[in-house]
Design an enzyme around this catalytic site. Structure first.
Site, PDB file in Angstrom:
ATOM      1  CD  GLU A  69      21.541 -49.107 -23.074  1.00  0.00           C
ATOM      2  OE1 GLU A  69      20.492 -49.671 -22.690  1.00  0.00           O
ATOM      3  OE2 GLU A  69      21.566 -48.008 -23.658  1.00  0.00           O
ATOM      4  CD  GLU A 113      17.928 -49.478 -26.630  1.00  0.00           C
ATOM      5  OE1 GLU A 113      16.745 -49.151 -26.442  1.00  0.00           O
ATOM      6  OE2 GLU A 113      18.504 -50.357 -25.956  1.00  0.00           O
TER       7      GLU A 113
HETATM    8  O1  AHR Z   1      19.069 -48.699 -19.561  1.00  0.00           O
HETATM    9  C1  AHR Z   1      17.733 -48.304 -19.706  1.00  0.00           C
HETATM   10  C2  AHR Z   1      17.322 -48.148 -21.148  1.00  0.00           C
HETATM   11  O2  AHR Z   1      17.379 -49.389 -21.775  1.00  0.00           O
HETATM   12  C3  AHR Z   1      18.177 -47.273 -22.009  1.00  0.00           C
HETATM   13  O3  AHR Z   1      17.866 -45.926 -21.894  1.00  0.00           O
HETATM   14  C4  AHR Z   1      17.870 -47.766 -23.377  1.00  0.00           C
HETATM   15  O4  AHR Z   1      18.943 -47.561 -24.266  1.00  0.00           O
HETATM   16  C5  AHR Z   1      17.526 -49.217 -23.169  1.00  0.00           C
HETATM   17  O5  AHR Z   1      16.354 -49.566 -23.788  1.00  0.00           O
END
Ligand code: AHR
Length: 499
Positions: A303, A178
């Site tokens: 994710e 991110e």
């Molecule tokens: O999964 C929780 C968080 O969500 C992670 O650390 C981040 O990459 C995303 O914003």
């Protein structure tokens, strides 16, 4: 009427087993308490790692594990997590609750865990996310050398001194997480230039490494365009994968909604938001096609999952939520989408495996339970490395205040034993759906099935009643001429097997 046409003769693309991957961060009770209890713990463990958790993840054939973050990755300095545990420096986990991280779970412990999670022929591949937000090129380069170099070198020697002579040959390396947000707040241009620089020093020491660039959040199509244009082109790709993050959040970020207390409206909104993954994959893939028409670069959805309000009374920085039948439907919808896009989607990682967001396992001290999402992973493992069969789905629609969404989604594959598996979701909270599945190009004699379903939308497993929602055998499918008819119960995920 709901109809699905499966073209059994048109399979050519493998569903990468890595689509069924996991993500585990130093966040709340995911690593500490979830996997790691320490060698002196009364919780049964092997070298500090919980036995019950390893067994549960092996059952679903966990193909990979992404670590150490997440946002945590871009403030993690790997050298703090090696050597004698009592001598490891401490740090503050600024993203997640401001707690002290004692670094007792580091590179050796993580890679030991991945080895424990592996079975013969089915390795759990480590996927390490490197720090480019607050870390240097040298630091990342040395981490790769530490893990992968087989010979005499400063990092290989250090690894040997720390008890591991053999390299681990870590294949998957993420270059930042991110980076548009918690990983450094970069513009896509700045990130892409940095990616090019860091990626050079993520060396390949004999066995090829797979480099994953930080991709977009959600519908940030410009990020994909810029990063692809700057890293992938005629002179050869600098990247193997591009990540995508998308969370299913029913409400607003400030009030996301409860994980277990919700009604039909929130159920349907959650499903509508889960369906967004289809459009995201399609549109990001289209942009990637411009620079990468042969689809050599994988889309890595590293994710995904539901994100609700934390359970009342728990640390807001720990992101602990329950997981209900609703999460099982979200998982089924995602897997159907990922499998149907197997040409481009090469990996996906649920956020996060244990005690954080859409977990497959919850723990409390020595207790452990499997969530409805675990059961969906278990049911869908038949698709790992099977050949995708194209499906055409015609579904009834469910009306929402501002439009409608399909009730039924599906995917299909054929495995090495020529067994066809068709997986289906029915998000209708009240009505079962009759689904006619037409199978073209193959004869079969029998049908059997499995189902994840339950009486109420909010049903979930607790430490007292751990089996409320689980996978059971499904008798609602029968062979008819040219196919199968399935009576798909309301709010269920089903997989039928044709043999
Ligand atoms: O999964 C929780 C968080 O969500 C992670 O650390 C981040 O990459 C995303 O914003």
């Amino acid at each position: 009427m709901n109809r699905i046409a499966v073209n059994a003769a048109a399979g050519s693309v493998k569903i990468n087993r890595h689509i069924y991957g996991h993500f585990s961060e130093h966040l709340g009770r995911c690593i500490y308490g979830g996997y790691w209890v320490g060698e002196d713990s009364p919780v049964p463990n092997v070298r500090g790692i919980r036995k019950d958790v390893v067994e549960a993840l092996k059952k679903i054939r966990i193909p990979n594990l992404r670590w150490p973050g997440g946002c945590f990755a871009d403030e993690y300095h790997w050298k703090d997590g090696i050597g004698p545990r009592q001598e490891r420096p401490r740090m503050i986990n600024t993203h997640w609750g401001g707690v002290t991280e004692d670094n007792s779970f580091g590179t050796h412990e993580f890679l030991d865990l991945c080895e424990m999670l592996s079975s013969p022929g089915e390795p759990c591949e480590p996927y390490i996310c490197g720090n480019i937000g607050s870390g240097t090129v040298q630091e990342l380069s040395q981490w790769v050398e530490y893990c992968n170099f087989d010979g005499v070198s400063p990092m290989a020697d250090l690894r040997t001194r720390n008890g591991r002579a053999e390299p681990w040959n870590v294949k998957f390396w993420g270059i930042g997480n991110e980076s548009w947000g918690c990983g450094g707040n970069m513009t896509p241009e700045f990130y892409a230039d940095n990616y090019r620089r860091y990626a050079v020093y993520v060396r390949d020491y004999g066995k090829p490494v797979y480099k994953i660039a930080c991709g977009p959040n959600d519908s940030n199509y410009n990020w994909t365009k810029v990063v692809m244009e700057k890293t992938c082109g005629e002179r050869g790709n600098l990247l193997d994968g591009l990540s995508l993050h998308y969370y299913t959040v029913p409400g607003e970020w400030a009030h996301k909604g409860s994980s277990t207390e919700f009604g039909e409206a929130e159920w349907l909104i959650t499903m509508r938001k889960a369906y967004v993954m289809e459009e995201l994959i399609q549109r990001h893939s289209d942009i990637m096609d411009t620079c990468d028409p042969k689809r050599k670069v994988g889309l890595v959805v590293d994710e995904w999952g539901t994100w609700f309000d934390v359970e009342p009374g728990t640390n807001p920085g720990f992101l602990y939520q329950q997981s209900s039948l609703r999460d099982a439907l979200v998982a089924g919808i995602h897997f159907n989408i990922f499998n149907n896009h197997a040409e481009r989607v090469q990996m996906a990682n649920i956020a996060q495996t244990i005690n954080v967001l859409q977990s497959v396992i919850l723990t409390e001290g020595a207790k452990m339970l499997l969530t409805p999402t675990w059961h969906v992973f278990d049911m869908y493992k038949v698709h790992q490395d099977a050949v995708k069969l194209p499906v055409h789905v015609e579904s009834e629609n469910i009306q929402l205040g501002f439009g409608s969404i399909p009730a039924v989604t599906a995917c299909a594959s054929v495995d090495d034993d020529e067994k066809i598996h068709v997986s289906l979701t029915n998000i209708d909270p009240k009505l079962e759906k009759e689904v006619k599945i037409e199978i073209r190009g193959i004869d079969f004699k029998s049908v059997s099935g499995q189902i994840v379903g339950s009486a109420h939308m909010q049903d979930h497993n607790t430490f007292e009643r751990a089996d409320t929602v689980r996978c059971s055998s499904f008798a609602g499918a029968r062979c008819v001429k040219g196919g199968v008819t399935v009576m798909l119960p309301a709010k269920s995920v089903v997989t039928v097997e044709l043999g």
